[in-house]
Design a protein around this motif. Structure first.
Motif, PDB file in Angstrom:
ATOM      1  N   GLY A   1       0.790  -1.225   0.000  1.00  0.00           N
ATOM      2  CA  GLY A   1       0.000   0.000   0.000  1.00  0.00           C
ATOM      3  C   GLY A   1       0.823   1.276   0.000  1.00  0.00           C
ATOM      4  N   LEU A   2       1.855   1.341   0.828  1.00  0.00           N
ATOM      5  CA  LEU A   2       2.656   2.559   0.925  1.00  0.00           C
ATOM      6  C   LEU A   2       3.364   2.856  -0.392  1.00  0.00           C
ATOM      7  N   LEU A   3       3.966   1.841  -1.008  1.00  0.00           N
ATOM      8  CA  LEU A   3       4.661   2.053  -2.276  1.00  0.00           C
ATOM      9  C   LEU A   3       3.680   2.409  -3.385  1.00  0.00           C
ATOM     10  N   ARG A   4       2.516   1.774  -3.388  1.00  0.00           N
ATOM     11  CA  ARG A   4       1.515   2.065  -4.418  1.00  0.00           C
ATOM     12  C   ARG A   4       1.010   3.496  -4.286  1.00  0.00           C
ATOM     13  N   ALA A   5       0.806   3.949  -3.050  1.00  0.00           N
ATOM     14  CA  ALA A   5       0.338   5.317  -2.841  1.00  0.00           C
ATOM     15  C   ALA A   5       1.401   6.333  -3.248  1.00  0.00           C
ATOM     16  N   THR A   6       2.679   6.000  -2.955  1.00  0.00           N
ATOM     17  CA  THR A   6       3.768   6.911  -3.340  1.00  0.00           C
ATOM     18  C   THR A   6       3.859   7.033  -4.845  1.00  0.00           C
ATOM     19  N   TRP A   7       3.778   5.908  -5.549  1.00  0.00           N
ATOM     20  CA  TRP A   7       3.853   5.937  -7.014  1.00  0.00           C
ATOM     21  C   TRP A   7       2.671   6.713  -7.610  1.00  0.00           C
ATOM     22  N   HIS A   8       1.489   6.509  -7.051  1.00  0.00           N
ATOM     23  CA  HIS A   8       0.314   7.223  -7.554  1.00  0.00           C
ATOM     24  C   HIS A   8       0.477   8.728  -7.324  1.00  0.00           C
ATOM     25  N   GLY A   9       1.061   9.106  -6.187  1.00  0.00           N
ATOM     26  CA  GLY A   9       1.264  10.535  -5.924  1.00  0.00           C
ATOM     27  C   GLY A   9       2.227  11.170  -6.908  1.00  0.00           C
ATOM     28  N   LEU A  10       3.248  10.422  -7.337  1.00  0.00           N
ATOM     29  CA  LEU A  10       4.204  10.965  -8.297  1.00  0.00           C
ATOM     30  C   LEU A  10       3.592  11.086  -9.690  1.00  0.00           C
ATOM     31  N   THR A  11       2.709  10.160 -10.052  1.00  0.00           N
ATOM     32  CA  THR A  11       2.140  10.182 -11.407  1.00  0.00           C
ATOM     33  C   THR A  11       1.230  11.378 -11.634  1.00  0.00           C
ATOM     34  N   VAL A  12       0.653  11.950 -10.587  1.00  0.00           N
ATOM     35  CA  VAL A  12      -0.245  13.093 -10.764  1.00  0.00           C
ATOM     36  C   VAL A  12       0.504  14.416 -10.773  1.00  0.00           C
ATOM     37  N   LEU A  13       1.803  14.392 -10.489  1.00  0.00           N
ATOM     38  CA  LEU A  13       2.604  15.618 -10.494  1.00  0.00           C
ATOM     39  C   LEU A  13       3.067  15.940 -11.913  1.00  0.00           C
ATOM     40  N   PRO A  14       3.401  17.213 -12.172  1.00  0.00           N
ATOM     41  CA  PRO A  14       4.042  17.542 -13.457  1.00  0.00           C
ATOM     42  C   PRO A  14       5.354  16.789 -13.602  1.00  0.00           C
ATOM     43  N   LEU A  15       5.811  16.630 -14.847  1.00  0.00           N
ATOM     44  CA  LEU A  15       7.000  15.826 -15.102  1.00  0.00           C
ATOM     45  C   LEU A  15       8.213  16.349 -14.348  1.00  0.00           C
ATOM     46  N   TRP A  16       8.409  17.689 -14.363  1.00  0.00           N
ATOM     47  CA  TRP A  16       9.590  18.242 -13.691  1.00  0.00           C
ATOM     48  C   TRP A  16       9.539  17.971 -12.181  1.00  0.00           C
ATOM     49  N   ALA A  17       8.333  18.038 -11.602  1.00  0.00           N
ATOM     50  CA  ALA A  17       8.201  17.785 -10.164  1.00  0.00           C
ATOM     51  C   ALA A  17       8.368  16.300  -9.847  1.00  0.00           C
ATOM     52  N   ALA A  18       7.856  15.439 -10.738  1.00  0.00           N
ATOM     53  CA  ALA A  18       7.981  13.992 -10.509  1.00  0.00           C
ATOM     54  C   ALA A  18       9.430  13.543 -10.548  1.00  0.00           C
ATOM     55  N   ILE A  19      10.283  14.287 -11.274  1.00  0.00           N
ATOM     56  CA  ILE A  19      11.710  13.970 -11.312  1.00  0.00           C
ATOM     57  C   ILE A  19      12.449  14.621 -10.155  1.00  0.00           C
ATOM     58  N   THR A  20      12.079  15.884  -9.854  1.00  0.00           N
ATOM     59  CA  THR A  20      12.807  16.652  -8.834  1.00  0.00           C
ATOM     60  C   THR A  20      12.537  16.149  -7.421  1.00  0.00           C
ATOM     61  N   VAL A  21      11.289  15.817  -7.122  1.00  0.00           N
ATOM     62  CA  VAL A  21      10.931  15.427  -5.749  1.00  0.00           C
ATOM     63  C   VAL A  21      11.700  14.189  -5.292  1.00  0.00           C
ATOM     64  N   PRO A  22      11.759  13.082  -6.075  1.00  0.00           N
ATOM     65  CA  PRO A  22      12.547  11.927  -5.602  1.00  0.00           C
ATOM     66  C   PRO A  22      14.027  12.240  -5.436  1.00  0.00           C
ATOM     67  N   ILE A  23      14.583  13.065  -6.367  1.00  0.00           N
ATOM     68  CA  ILE A  23      16.006  13.401  -6.252  1.00  0.00           C
ATOM     69  C   ILE A  23      16.266  14.193  -4.989  1.00  0.00           C
TER      70      ILE A  23
END
Length: 514
Positions: free
Chosen positions: A201-223
């Motif tokens: 559940g935790l990993l699935r929720a994290t992945w879903h949260g990244l997919t709704v972000l803009p591309l630049w944010a989805a790359i920047t936030v994990p880094i």
């Protein structure tokens, strides 16, 4: 019981065997938590294998504990191990070069210590190192003092931990690397237990949260998350490693104490010291910081790394502090390294580094260009974009590497400096140099350059003075070690051979001692 009697390891070491159970237990609890207690047959088999491995390791550990004996006489330190295959090792006390006392958190909780007695370097395995894993704290201290012969010596404090050094802790890559190792290990654990990460559940929720972000944010936030977590890891590691740090001069030896959960006490005789090295990885260098390590016999080539905790004399700190402690350890005046000026390398050395840098870029670009010409123009666009980024970076690294090159002498030390990402300044005691090697590659011969290697019985065994003009390098060798190479060069000239045609080694007199 006297010190010369045979001793056993402490019986409390039996509890240490329980630590082998900690990783599988923690892994099991974590998986049960993430999956809600639902484990399939494959997971059960894996956990059963882990439990069986624990039992086997614990049995071997208990056998080693019960079959180990040691004693300290006036001449030897002896260690006997093994029940079926018995082994008897002995180290002459006059050959002991370092005594290292450590304690893991569990050792400390049980009042135990680990004593490592080293009597050599450049030796594979532990043939010249005796490890007494599991003696009482008081016995370890008495043993260290007896072997170090410093029980009545006066102490002089050279350095203690400063709070302001904490700002240098995050300026290392090891925290980020540690995060990567943990993530990779967790992924392998899930794979071995046949668990799909998408079902957690935790990993699935994290992945879903990244997919709704803009591309630049989805790359920047994990880094940014990895960098911040790595910085926090580096800070915690710094505190645990260097807590209660204290460096002292005790008679004719250097004594280092440090550690919060895992304590460490290192004793090093000054007569075994062959120099020091100051390492400045790029993040630390930008903050005017650095690390200080000893170059000494008995530590081994693996401890020549600037990240080695065994040879480290100072945590990451300011450059000025590293210079001050280096002077104190070497027994020199406080301003010994201030204003140190080294001879610059010839311009030919810069051309070599620029050539290497552009060649490295070409190796990256060539596959993109070839595949782009054969398959798709997209790769050609990727190639020129990469070129715009890589060429300036490569040239900057080449110029920085050239600026770092330098060599010279100060007092009784020969100094060499080199490196770009991790710049090193090495000070070698000239009296400890056993031999010189003068090496030339084909490109160096064309440019009139050479690489000198000072051979010492410490650290990595040889320290390079890179890309110096041949005449200047030989002059430096003559000045640093008078009389060592003249006879050899004269003999080589008499035989009509160039002394550095394929690399030569100048050996000292047989009477010289390390």
């Amino acid at each position: 019981m006297t010190a010369s009697d045979w001793h056993r390891l402490d019986a409390r070491m039996l509890a240490i065997s329980l630590t082998w159970l900690v990783p599988p237990l923690c892994s099991t609890l974590l998986i049960l938590l993430l999956t809600g207690g639902d484990l399939d047959l494959a997971a059960g088999i894996t956990l059963g294998s882990i439990g069986l491995t624990f039992l086997i390791v614990a049995a071997v550990f208990a056998n080693r504990l019960l079959s180990t004996r040691f004693r300290i006489t006036d001449d030897l330190v002896e260690l006997r191990t093994g029940a079926v295959f018995r082994r008897h090792r002995a180290v002459p006390r006059d050959r002991i070069r370092s005594v290292d006392v450590t304690a893991s958190p569990l050792h400390r909780a049980l009042g135990l210590r680990v004593v490592r007695i080293s009597a050599g370097t450049h030796v594979a395995g532990d043939d010249r190192q005796l490890t007494l894993d599991g003696v009482s704290r008081d016995f370890a201290e008495r043993l260290r003092r007896r072997l170090a012969r410093d029980a009545t010596a006066a102490d002089t404090t050279l350095a203690v931990l400063r709070r302001r050094w904490l700002r240098y802790a995050p300026l290392t890559v090891w925290g980020v690397a540690g995060v990567g190792f943990v993530v990779g290990g967790f992924a392998r654990l899930l794979d071995s237990l046949r668990i799909n990460p998408a079902e957690i559940g935790l990993l699935r929720a994290t992945w879903h949260g990244l997919t709704v972000l803009p591309l630049w944010a989805a790359i920047t936030v994990p880094i940014l998350s990895v960098v911040l977590l790595g910085a926090l890891t580096s800070l915690v590691t710094f505190v645990e490693t260097w807590w209660d740090y204290r460096l002292e001069a005790v008679g004719d030896a250097i004594l280092l104490r440090r550690g919060l959960f895992s304590t460490r006490l290192v004793w090093l005789e000054r007569r075994r010291l062959r120099g020091v090295q100051i390492a400045e990885p790029l993040p630390l260098r930008l903050a005017r910081g650095g690390r200080l390590n000893a170059i000494a016999t008995g530590l081994g080539s693996a401890d020549d790394r600037s990240t080695s905790t065994k040879s480290a004399l100072l945590p990451p700190a300011s450059r000025l502090e590293a210079h001050r402690v280096a002077a104190a350890v070497l027994g020199e005046e406080p301003g010994f390294l201030s204003g140190l000026e080294l001879a610059r390398a010839p311009r030919a050395a810069l051309r070599r580094r620029v050539t290497w840098a552009l060649a490295a870029v070409a190796l990256v670009e060539a596959p993109l260009v070839v595949l782009g010409a054969l398959l798709t123009e997209v790769l050609l666009h990727v190639a020129w974009i990469c070129g715009l980024v890589l060429v300036p970076l490569a040239l900057a690294a080449a110029f920085d590497a050239y600026r770092s090159l330098g060599s010279g002498m100060t007092g009784r030390y020969i100094v060499t400096r080199y490196g770009t990402y991790a710049r090193r300044t090495v000070l070698l005691d000239r009296s400890g140099i056993l031999a010189w090697s003068v090496d030339q590659s084909a490109s160096q011969r064309r440019a009139g350059l050479a690489t000198l290697v000072a051979v010492v019985a410490a650290g990595r065994g040889g320290y390079k003075i890179r890309d110096v003009a041949l005449a200047d390098g030989l002059a430096l060798v003559r000045e640093a070690t008078p009389g060592m190479v003249e006879d050899f060069l004269e003999s080589a000239s008499g035989n009509h051979r160039h002394p550095v045609e394929e690399g030569v080694s100048a050996l000292p007199d047989q009477g010289r001692t390390p």
